[in-house]
Design a protein around this motif. Sequence first.
Motif, mmCIF file in Angstrom:
data_model
loop_
_atom_site.group_PDB
_atom_site.id
_atom_site.type_symbol
_atom_site.label_atom_id
_atom_site.label_comp_id
_atom_site.label_asym_id
_atom_site.label_seq_id
_atom_site.Cartn_x
_atom_site.Cartn_y
_atom_site.Cartn_z
ATOM 1 N N ASP A 1 -11.944 -0.094 0.390
ATOM 2 C CA ASP A 1 -13.190 0.502 -0.114
ATOM 3 C C ASP A 1 -14.260 -0.564 -0.318
ATOM 4 O OD1 ASP A 1 -12.105 3.042 -0.101
ATOM 5 O OD2 ASP A 1 -11.655 3.057 -2.254
ATOM 6 N N ASN B 1 -0.245 0.036 -2.381
ATOM 7 C CA ASN B 1 -1.143 0.973 -1.704
ATOM 8 C C ASN B 1 -2.460 1.121 -2.444
ATOM 9 O OD1 ASN B 1 0.490 1.517 0.460
ATOM 10 N ND2 ASN B 1 1.461 3.283 -0.487
ATOM 11 N N LEU B 2 -2.411 1.174 -3.767
ATOM 12 C CA LEU B 2 -3.639 1.283 -4.551
ATOM 13 C C LEU B 2 -4.516 0.044 -4.379
ATOM 14 C CD1 LEU B 2 -2.303 2.898 -7.851
ATOM 15 C CD2 LEU B 2 -3.721 3.979 -6.098
ATOM 16 N N GLN C 1 -4.534 -2.079 -1.798
ATOM 17 C CA GLN C 1 -5.053 -2.107 -0.432
ATOM 18 C C GLN C 1 -6.185 -1.095 -0.251
ATOM 19 O OE1 GLN C 1 -4.415 -4.321 2.017
ATOM 20 N NE2 GLN C 1 -3.270 -5.354 0.417
ATOM 21 N N SER C 2 -6.057 0.046 -0.889
ATOM 22 C CA SER C 2 -7.108 1.061 -0.824
ATOM 23 C C SER C 2 -8.384 0.556 -1.489
ATOM 24 C CB SER C 2 -6.634 2.344 -1.497
ATOM 25 O OG SER C 2 -7.647 3.322 -1.483
#
Length: 109
Positions: free
Chosen positions: A54, A46-47, A49-50
Amino acid sequence: MAYIFGLIIVALFFGVMHFYTELNAKQKTTATIVVLLFVMSAIFYNLMQSAKADHVRTVMLHFNQGKKIKCGDLDVTKINFSLSEGTQTFIGKPESTHAGKMIQASECE
């Protein structure tokens, strides 16, 4: 917040295994570590992909502001490319030297 929730689930998993199963300590520890690694992998994914999302948003914002974007060895500008926001792709304009060329925004700096 979701990360804390994931760690709470691991703690509850360990608690249930500790009090309601007949596994030995090594089996309980191994099962808990496997679940913890799964949760930590999901958090890491998740980190990543975030961060990627961004980056793509920043590249698209710079393009929309009329700035030059470096994509590999090409300079992408509004003069030579158009932006497909749905696919997050720069498409070479027909009248430019890059006609028909497609570049993913995620590949740009």
